[in-house]
Design a protein around this motif. Sequence first.
Motif, mmCIF file in Angstrom:
data_model
loop_
_atom_site.group_PDB
_atom_site.id
_atom_site.type_symbol
_atom_site.label_atom_id
_atom_site.label_comp_id
_atom_site.label_asym_id
_atom_site.label_seq_id
_atom_site.Cartn_x
_atom_site.Cartn_y
_atom_site.Cartn_z
ATOM 1 N N LEU A 132 0.709 -1.173 -0.004
ATOM 2 C CA LEU A 132 0.205 -0.084 0.077
ATOM 3 C C LEU A 132 0.855 1.378 0.048
ATOM 4 O O LEU A 132 0.665 2.171 -0.854
ATOM 5 N N MET A 133 1.944 1.227 0.944
ATOM 6 C CA MET A 133 3.086 2.223 0.786
ATOM 7 C C MET A 133 3.471 2.639 -0.370
ATOM 8 O O MET A 133 3.437 3.754 -1.156
ATOM 9 N N ASN A 134 3.976 1.512 -1.274
ATOM 10 C CA ASN A 134 4.726 1.614 -2.560
ATOM 11 C C ASN A 134 3.580 2.163 -3.693
ATOM 12 O O ASN A 134 3.722 3.021 -4.471
ATOM 13 N N GLN A 135 2.214 1.800 -3.428
ATOM 14 C CA GLN A 135 1.429 2.079 -4.572
ATOM 15 C C GLN A 135 1.071 3.646 -4.318
ATOM 16 O O GLN A 135 0.899 4.483 -5.196
ATOM 17 N N PHE A 136 1.050 4.298 -2.945
ATOM 18 C CA PHE A 136 0.942 5.456 -2.755
ATOM 19 C C PHE A 136 1.908 6.426 -3.438
ATOM 20 O O PHE A 136 1.440 7.491 -4.102
ATOM 21 N N VAL A 137 3.134 6.281 -3.134
ATOM 22 C CA VAL A 137 4.103 6.706 -3.700
ATOM 23 C C VAL A 137 4.097 6.791 -5.163
ATOM 24 O O VAL A 137 4.261 7.535 -5.842
ATOM 25 N N GLU A 138 4.045 5.584 -5.912
ATOM 26 C CA GLU A 138 4.047 5.420 -7.319
ATOM 27 C C GLU A 138 2.848 6.312 -8.065
ATOM 28 O O GLU A 138 3.009 6.670 -9.075
ATOM 29 N N ALA A 139 1.773 6.240 -7.187
ATOM 30 C CA ALA A 139 0.641 7.081 -7.829
ATOM 31 C C ALA A 139 0.648 8.535 -7.601
ATOM 32 O O ALA A 139 -0.053 9.250 -8.091
ATOM 33 N N GLY A 140 1.809 9.093 -7.150
ATOM 34 C CA GLY A 140 2.183 10.511 -7.123
ATOM 35 C C GLY A 140 1.934 11.024 -5.760
ATOM 36 O O GLY A 140 1.756 12.067 -5.729
ATOM 37 N N GLY A 141 1.631 10.383 -4.793
ATOM 38 C CA GLY A 141 1.345 10.683 -3.344
ATOM 39 C C GLY A 141 2.694 11.283 -2.648
ATOM 40 O O GLY A 141 3.826 10.821 -2.954
ATOM 41 N N THR A 142 2.627 12.174 -1.692
ATOM 42 C CA THR A 142 3.611 12.792 -0.925
ATOM 43 C C THR A 142 3.760 12.189 0.537
ATOM 44 O O THR A 142 2.779 11.884 1.083
ATOM 45 N N LEU A 143 5.202 11.596 0.750
ATOM 46 C CA LEU A 143 5.193 10.955 2.005
ATOM 47 C C LEU A 143 6.315 11.634 2.769
ATOM 48 O O LEU A 143 7.417 11.932 2.483
ATOM 49 N N TRP A 144 5.777 12.541 3.975
ATOM 50 C CA TRP A 144 6.452 13.222 4.835
ATOM 51 C C TRP A 144 6.549 12.589 6.055
ATOM 52 O O TRP A 144 5.710 11.898 6.433
ATOM 53 N N VAL A 145 7.547 12.786 6.891
ATOM 54 C CA VAL A 145 8.262 11.951 8.136
ATOM 55 C C VAL A 145 8.354 13.177 8.960
ATOM 56 O O VAL A 145 9.321 14.032 8.613
ATOM 57 N N CYS A 146 7.845 13.229 10.193
ATOM 58 C CA CYS A 146 8.093 14.127 11.254
ATOM 59 C C CYS A 146 9.557 13.984 11.826
ATOM 60 O O CYS A 146 10.043 12.994 11.930
ATOM 61 N N SER A 147 10.379 15.268 11.435
ATOM 62 C CA SER A 147 11.773 15.278 11.897
ATOM 63 C C SER A 147 12.103 14.803 13.472
ATOM 64 O O SER A 147 12.779 14.015 13.493
ATOM 65 N N PRO A 148 11.409 15.497 14.328
ATOM 66 C CA PRO A 148 11.930 15.133 15.784
ATOM 67 C C PRO A 148 11.262 13.687 16.065
ATOM 68 O O PRO A 148 12.024 13.145 16.841
#
Length: 120
Positions: free
Chosen positions: A67-83
């Motif tokens: 599901l994560m791979n599909q999201f990125v491949e479909a053009g979704g943006t994946l952000w991660v909280c730095s702290p």
Amino acid sequence: MSGNFLVSITHANNDGDKATVGFVVANAAVASGQETVVFLNVEGAYLAARGYAEDINEEGFAPLKELMNQFVEAGGTLWVCSPCYKKRGLEEEDLIEGATIVGGAKLVEFLSQGAASITY
């Protein structure tokens, strides 16, 4: 209406169901033409570490990693909280492909553009 959609995911293997459903919703949003951001924070930050999501597979759903791979491949943006990422002892070189570490200001900027938001 802005067409922006944010899915905040605060869980990982501590609640694989919530993490999985978060990505199901994110995939639906990006597939419907919304500019979609998944924000991995709190325990969800672990999902951005390479190899972590491999074993999360909730009954009735596709495996989380898929599901994560599909999201990125479909053009979704994946952000991660730095702290959140740093607090958990995770290193930037361990980030999965497509993930970007961001601070709170980036999230506020996106939300201030009228993004709808949901949290899992």
